[in-house]
Design a protein around this motif. Structure first.
Motif, PDB file in Angstrom:
ATOM      1  N   ASP A  21     116.018  38.594  89.554  1.00 53.55           N
ATOM      2  CA  ASP A  21     114.588  38.870  89.731  1.00 53.55           C
ATOM      3  C   ASP A  21     114.192  38.296  91.074  1.00 53.55           C
ATOM      4  OD1 ASP A  21     113.527  40.059  87.297  1.00 53.55           O
ATOM      5  OD2 ASP A  21     114.191  38.193  86.356  1.00 53.55           O
ATOM      6  N   ARG A  23     110.862  37.931  94.124  1.00 53.84           N
ATOM      7  CA  ARG A  23     109.477  38.147  94.562  1.00 53.84           C
ATOM      8  C   ARG A  23     109.467  37.829  96.050  1.00 53.84           C
ATOM      9  NH1 ARG A  23     105.009  38.972  96.052  1.00 53.84           N
ATOM     10  NH2 ARG A  23     103.081  37.898  95.563  1.00 53.84           N
ATOM     11  N   ASP A  25     107.309  38.345 100.076  1.00 60.36           N
ATOM     12  CA  ASP A  25     106.181  38.770 100.910  1.00 60.36           C
ATOM     13  C   ASP A  25     106.616  38.682 102.354  1.00 60.36           C
ATOM     14  OD1 ASP A  25     103.698  38.876  99.016  1.00 60.36           O
ATOM     15  OD2 ASP A  25     104.755  37.031  98.505  1.00 60.36           O
ATOM     16  N   ILE A  37     101.572  43.872 106.264  1.00 57.95           N
ATOM     17  CA  ILE A  37     101.876  42.892 105.215  1.00 57.95           C
ATOM     18  C   ILE A  37     102.450  43.679 104.034  1.00 57.95           C
ATOM     19  CG2 ILE A  37     100.996  41.105 103.671  1.00 57.95           C
ATOM     20  CD1 ILE A  37      98.687  40.636 105.552  1.00 57.95           C
ATOM     21  N   GLU A  38     103.607  43.272 103.576  1.00 61.84           N
ATOM     22  CA  GLU A  38     104.247  43.982 102.463  1.00 61.84           C
ATOM     23  C   GLU A  38     104.637  43.003 101.372  1.00 61.84           C
ATOM     24  OE1 GLU A  38     106.455  47.899 104.156  1.00 61.84           O
ATOM     25  OE2 GLU A  38     107.521  46.023 104.388  1.00 61.84           O
ATOM     26  N   GLY A  39     104.613  43.478 100.143  1.00 63.73           N
ATOM     27  CA  GLY A  39     105.038  42.665  99.007  1.00 63.73           C
ATOM     28  C   GLY A  39     106.114  43.372  98.207  1.00 63.73           C
ATOM     29  N   SER A  40     106.821  42.602  97.401  1.00 64.84           N
ATOM     30  CA  SER A  40     107.885  43.186  96.594  1.00 64.84           C
ATOM     31  C   SER A  40     108.094  42.347  95.330  1.00 64.84           C
ATOM     32  CB  SER A  40     109.168  43.214  97.436  1.00 64.84           C
ATOM     33  OG  SER A  40     110.263  43.591  96.662  1.00 64.84           O
ATOM     34  N   ILE A  41     108.144  43.033  94.194  1.00 61.25           N
ATOM     35  CA  ILE A  41     108.477  42.373  92.921  1.00 61.25           C
ATOM     36  C   ILE A  41     109.607  43.200  92.314  1.00 61.25           C
ATOM     37  CG2 ILE A  41     107.611  41.531  90.700  1.00 61.25           C
ATOM     38  CD1 ILE A  41     104.741  41.978  91.776  1.00 61.25           C
ATOM     39  N   GLN A  42     110.824  42.694  92.359  1.00 57.64           N
ATOM     40  CA  GLN A  42     111.976  43.515  91.983  1.00 57.64           C
ATOM     41  C   GLN A  42     112.804  42.848  90.891  1.00 57.64           C
ATOM     42  OE1 GLN A  42     112.797  46.582  93.581  1.00 57.64           O
ATOM     43  NE2 GLN A  42     110.814  46.370  94.580  1.00 57.64           N
ATOM     44  N   SER A  43     113.440  43.663  90.093  1.00 55.28           N
ATOM     45  CA  SER A  43     114.359  43.130  89.096  1.00 55.28           C
ATOM     46  C   SER A  43     115.537  44.083  88.956  1.00 55.28           C
ATOM     47  CB  SER A  43     113.659  42.984  87.746  1.00 55.28           C
ATOM     48  OG  SER A  43     113.221  44.250  87.303  1.00 55.28           O
TER      49      SER A  43
ATOM     50  N   SER B  59     101.068  47.366 101.292  1.00 55.56           N
ATOM     51  CA  SER B  59     101.845  48.034 100.250  1.00 55.56           C
ATOM     52  C   SER B  59     102.607  47.014  99.429  1.00 55.56           C
ATOM     53  CB  SER B  59     102.850  49.004 100.886  1.00 55.56           C
ATOM     54  OG  SER B  59     103.795  48.282 101.628  1.00 55.56           O
ATOM     55  N   ALA B  61     106.006  47.074  96.445  1.00 54.05           N
ATOM     56  CA  ALA B  61     106.979  47.815  95.636  1.00 54.05           C
ATOM     57  C   ALA B  61     107.310  46.977  94.415  1.00 54.05           C
ATOM     58  CB  ALA B  61     108.241  48.070  96.459  1.00 54.05           C
ATOM     59  N   THR B  63     109.140  47.086  90.139  1.00 55.29           N
ATOM     60  CA  THR B  63     110.021  47.851  89.258  1.00 55.29           C
ATOM     61  C   THR B  63     109.584  47.838  87.792  1.00 55.29           C
ATOM     62  OG1 THR B  63     111.432  45.896  89.274  1.00 55.29           O
ATOM     63  CG2 THR B  63     112.128  47.736  90.635  1.00 55.29           C
TER      64      THR B  63
END
Lengths: 430, 454
Positions: A21, A23, A25, A37-43, B59, B61, B63
């Motif tokens: 997992d 998180r 920025d 500015i970009e964000g990401s929440i990935q799993s 933006s 992203a 899941t």
């Protein structure tokens, strides 16, 4: 995850679940102004199973449908990919400090303010275009297998990347600061960029020939890429490594020692175990010019009838582990960067490389566009060059290391000093 | 699906928001030498939300659908933060509101081809090279990527589009003593599985080249006049010129904007370049970009004069240009950025024989092997080449990397062939990977090119 493992145990002989997992920025500046500015929440979850000595693999993003994930892994068994290795039982690993909880309170606003401060500082010293980015990531990794391994890891990382562009170009002087949480960019970092840029502003076009070449840490990956390819157990197994018969033989200058240092937790992403659960350790690759080891994951260690070395890493959740050197270091030398420059009568500093991926990598050849090339005469930076190529073979040029910088800089591909070489082929268009 | 997305996007309070949901289905088969290393099919999915609020664009992203409210809140906060710092408020060029479903017309849907058949075909092609004892190894992969995309914006646009990409290819490595050489091979495209059948000849041809390279001579570094084949001409067009037609790359570079002004005479008058994602049956084909804008062909250079750029909605507004539909993402991990579709040099009138005669003495170099650009400077590799003497093909050469200055090189393209070919596989890595990046051209003659030899 435990439920998934239980379900998998019923349909396979051996199994391994890998879960991550993250998180993140990031903020980016172009021409000293905030651009994005970009964000990401990935799993992601991947599953390896072994049944009747055959390997199956599948991955997904969420554990919404465990049955589908297992079925995909079972379906992939039909291809007959060999799965003869044992999954390790790993415990009692050395402690590595990989997480700084203060990263959790680092805001995008604080990263924007730091980038603004750096841009303002540099703008007072230079007239070139300043691009930069700052980012933070927090990730959690867990590996569970049917041998009883259950390992987990929390990591934090902060990166600040600054580049000063030469006119009409995206060729830049650039350097990255890396830490486990926010750190203010220090003056030495900023002054290196500003001073070197100012000294190299003038565009020059000297005659090309064999000359001294200083690779900055940021371009050492060009050379190390070829070495990593040659010492990978995959290349050994496929019989394409030019150093397959050279263990304990001198292949480089005796000033050169190269090692993998996954336990160094002064930097982010230290690892006590690889992505297969095999313990990691300090790993000499080249010691005083002598080739010491090849590196292995579980698959190729079994193929070559030897032990894994803790180098099975995944490029992403969707890829299987493969041999990888992710924590490469070169032992620093004795001279400061400025002393290295002073020792050059006539030569170039390779501050950026174009096309590192396009030479004959297995053979050790490189032929790169130098962008930018910084020109040095009589021990001083006097300008920068365009339309320059540098070419050679690592098994030639790494035999003649003139000097190694006394400081390591974390950068793409590892933690490297600058290296000065003699007699490198340089082509300059007049 | 649109009902769910409507509910998710309704959490946003911004002036503008869009959401893209993608299901990505991948099938991969990998041979390392004669051994099967990987086989499997998997499906993943995810969301990207963009928020335009108070002149700030941001933006995120993610899941998990459960993270939607958090994601919207973070994106809105970031947009407001952006708005506080940006030079001038971000605006989007106006676009038509579209409600459409576009499922491409393909020859043999790979979703309906059993994986056993895909394995058999990949194994057959892989075995062509391995029959020869001087082929040390291969890395041949079957790759199938199907993106099922759902795009919705608060302006009312709702688009469902599929992109189907298939390829078989990889690396053939030859070895003689301690010398290794390698050649890339690739077949594929966006028109379905049928493209992959009956391609034995391509694998046989590339095997012969890998073997011949063992006896080729290393090119000597220096400045040469050269003829590039269509694959390499496409690589040059993409790397050296195309990236600086992408408006986001020059938007915040005052010196690059100064050079790349519309109307500037940058190239030789024989040179015209176009990007057109709507060319049917080609790798870079799509109908709508990932902002819901309908793609169109864009002349970029006409007879040496810069006449167009590729845009997102943001850059079109910033430059005051029309929309082009070139804002594309790799997948659900990323917000879209400006990308090329099918970029190519328009064909001229010369045969390859004419071009070699015009070259007289120089190099004929073939097939792209990766490249990179840094503004006015570029470098790319070639897989192999030949020395040309008196217009006649002589010895094979290897270890060829080309470097140059974009503006000088555009002027130094002095003759264009009549044999336009577009690439069948792609892989541009401008921050994100674009496997449908398609480039091409006819044979071209360039004077004074720097070749880095060993």
């Amino acid at each position: 995850m435990e439920q998934l493992l239980e379900m998998v145990r019923k349909v396979s002989d051996k199994s391994e679940i890998y879960l991550v997992d993250s998180r993140g920025d990031s903020v980016s500046f172009e021409d000293a102004h905030l651009k994005d500015i970009e964000g990401s929440i990935q799993s992601g979850i991947s599953l390896r199973i072994i049944k009747n000595a055959t390997l199956g693999f599948a991955y997904t993003k969420n554990l919404m449908n465990r049955k589908e994930l297992i079925q995909n892994a079972l379906d992939s068994l039909k291809g007959g990919v060999e799965g003869l290795f044992e999954l390790p039982l790993t415990s009692n690993l050395p402690s590595v400090d990989t997480y700084d909880p203060s990263i959790e309170t680092l805001t995008n606003s604080a990263m924007v303010e730091e980038c603004s401060r750096v841009c303002e500082f540099l703008s007072q010293k230079i007239k070139g275009q300043i691009n930069m980015s700052a980012s933070r990531t927090m990730s959690r990794l867990r590996i569970v297998n049917s041998s009883g391994t259950d390992l987990s890891l929390k990591s934090s990382a902060y990166f600040l990347h600054t580049e000063i562009l030469y006119p009409y170009s995206s060729a830049s002087l650039h350097r990255t600061l890396v830490s486990k949480t926010f750190k203010k960019a220090h003056d030495e970092y900023l002054n290196f960029l500003a001073d070197t840029y100012n000294q190299s502003k003038k565009e020059m076009s000297p005659d090309g020939r064999k000359m001294n070449v200083l690779f900055l840490p940021e371009t050492m990956y060009v050379l190390m890429w070829r070495l990593q390819n040659a010492t990978s157990s995959q290349s050994i197994y496929q019989n394409i490594s030019p150093v397959a018969e050279k263990i304990n033989k001198r292949i480089f200058d005796e000033k050169l020692s190269i090692y993998n240092d996954p336990l160094n937790d002064n930097l982010p992403h230290a690892r006590a175990f690889d992505d297969e659960g095999t313990p990691c350790s300090h790993f000499p690759l080249v010691d005083m010019g002598v080739l010491k080891n090849f590196y292995y994951d579980l698959y190729f260690a079994t193929k070559l009838k030897t032990s894994p070395t803790g180098h099975g890493f995944k490029g992403s959740v969707s890829s299987k582990p493969a041999p990888s050197l992710g924590h490469l270091c070169i032992t620093p030398g004795n001279k400061s960067f400025s002393d290295l420059v002073k020792s050059i009568d006539r030569g170039i500093i390779i501050a950026g490389a174009l096309g590192a991926h396009s030479g004959n990598i297995p053979n050790g050849d490189f032929s790169i566009g130098v962008a930018p090339g910084i020109y040095v005469e009589k021990g001083e930076v006097v300008g920068h060059l365009k339309d320059v190529m540098a070419a050679g073979n690592i098994y030639d040029i790494l035999k003649n290391v003139v000097e190694i910088e006394n400081t390591l800089h974390p950068c793409f591909g590892g933690n490297f000093p600058s290296l000065l070489f003699d007699n490198v082929n340089v082509t300059i268009k007049k | 699906m649109f009902e769910t997305l409507r509910s998710m996007i309704s959490k946003a309070t911004a002036y503008y928001a869009d959401i893209r949901y993608e299901i990505k289905k991948e099938t991969k088969i990998v041979f390392n030498g004669k051994e099967l290393f990987h086989i499997g099919s998997n499906s993943t999915d995810g969301f990207v939300i963009r928020i335009l609020k108070d002149g700030g664009l941001s933006s995120i992203a993610y899941t998990k659908a459960d993270d939607n409210e958090t994601a919207v809140r973070i994106a809105e906060e970031n947009a407001v933060l952006m708005a506080r710092y940006v030079n001038s408020p971000v605006k989007f060029a106006k676009t038509e509101v579209v409600k459409d479903t576009f499922l491409p017309d393909i020859d043999e849907d790979p979703r309906h081809v059993p994986i056993d058949e895909k394995l058999q075909l990949t194994q057959n092609y892989n075995s062509i090279s391995l029959k020869n004892e001087k082929i040390a190894t291969t890395n041949i992969q079957y790759n199938e990527v199907i993106r099922e995309k759902y795009f919705m914006s608060t302006e009312g646009t709702e688009i469902r589009e599929d992109l189907v990409t298939t390829s078989i290819g990889g690396l053939i490595t030859s070895k003689d003593g301690t010398l290794t050489q390698n050649v890339r091979v690739a077949v594929g495209g966006s028109k379905g599985f049928a493209l992959l059948r009956n391609q034995e000849e391509e694998f046989e041809k590339k095997t012969v080249i890998a073997l011949d390279l063992l006896n080729a001579t290393r090119v000597a570094g220096g400045t040469y006049n050269v003829v590039l084949n269509p694959d390499l001409a496409g690589g040059f067009t993409h790397e050296a010129f195309g990236h600086f037609s992408e408006a986001d790359l020059i938007e915040d570079s005052p010196t690059m904007r100064e050079k790349m002004q519309i109307g500037a005479s940058l190239g030789n008058e024989v040179l015209s370049i176009t990007d057109d994602p709507t060319v049917p049956r080609q790798l870079g084909f799509y109908c709508y970009d990932d902002e819901g804008v309908k793609a169109r062909g864009v002349p970029l250079m006409k007879q040496g004069v810069l006449v167009g750029r590729l845009h997102s909605r943001r850059t079109a507004a910033a430059f005051g240009d029309g929309l082009t539909g070139h804002c594309v993402a790799e997948d659900y991990h990323y917000a879209p950025i400006v990308r090329m579709g099918n970029i190519f040099i328009e064909p001229g009138k010369n045969t390859i024989e004419n071009l070699l005669a015009m070259l007289d003495d120089g190099l004929y170099i073939l097939d792209h092997k990766g490249g990179q650009t840094s503004g006015e400077n570029f470098t790319f590799g070639a897989q192999y080449g030949y020395i040309i003497k008196g217009g006649t093909i002589r010895n094979m050469i290897r270890d060829i990397n080309i470097s140059g200055n974009l503006y000088h090189t555009l002027k130094n393209i002095t003759a264009i062939g009549n044999d336009l070919v577009l690439s069948k596989t792609g892989g541009c890595g401008k921050g994100q990977l674009n496997i449908r990046s398609c480039s091409g051209g006819p044979h071209i003659l360039i004077n004074n090119v720097v070749i880095g030899g060993m």
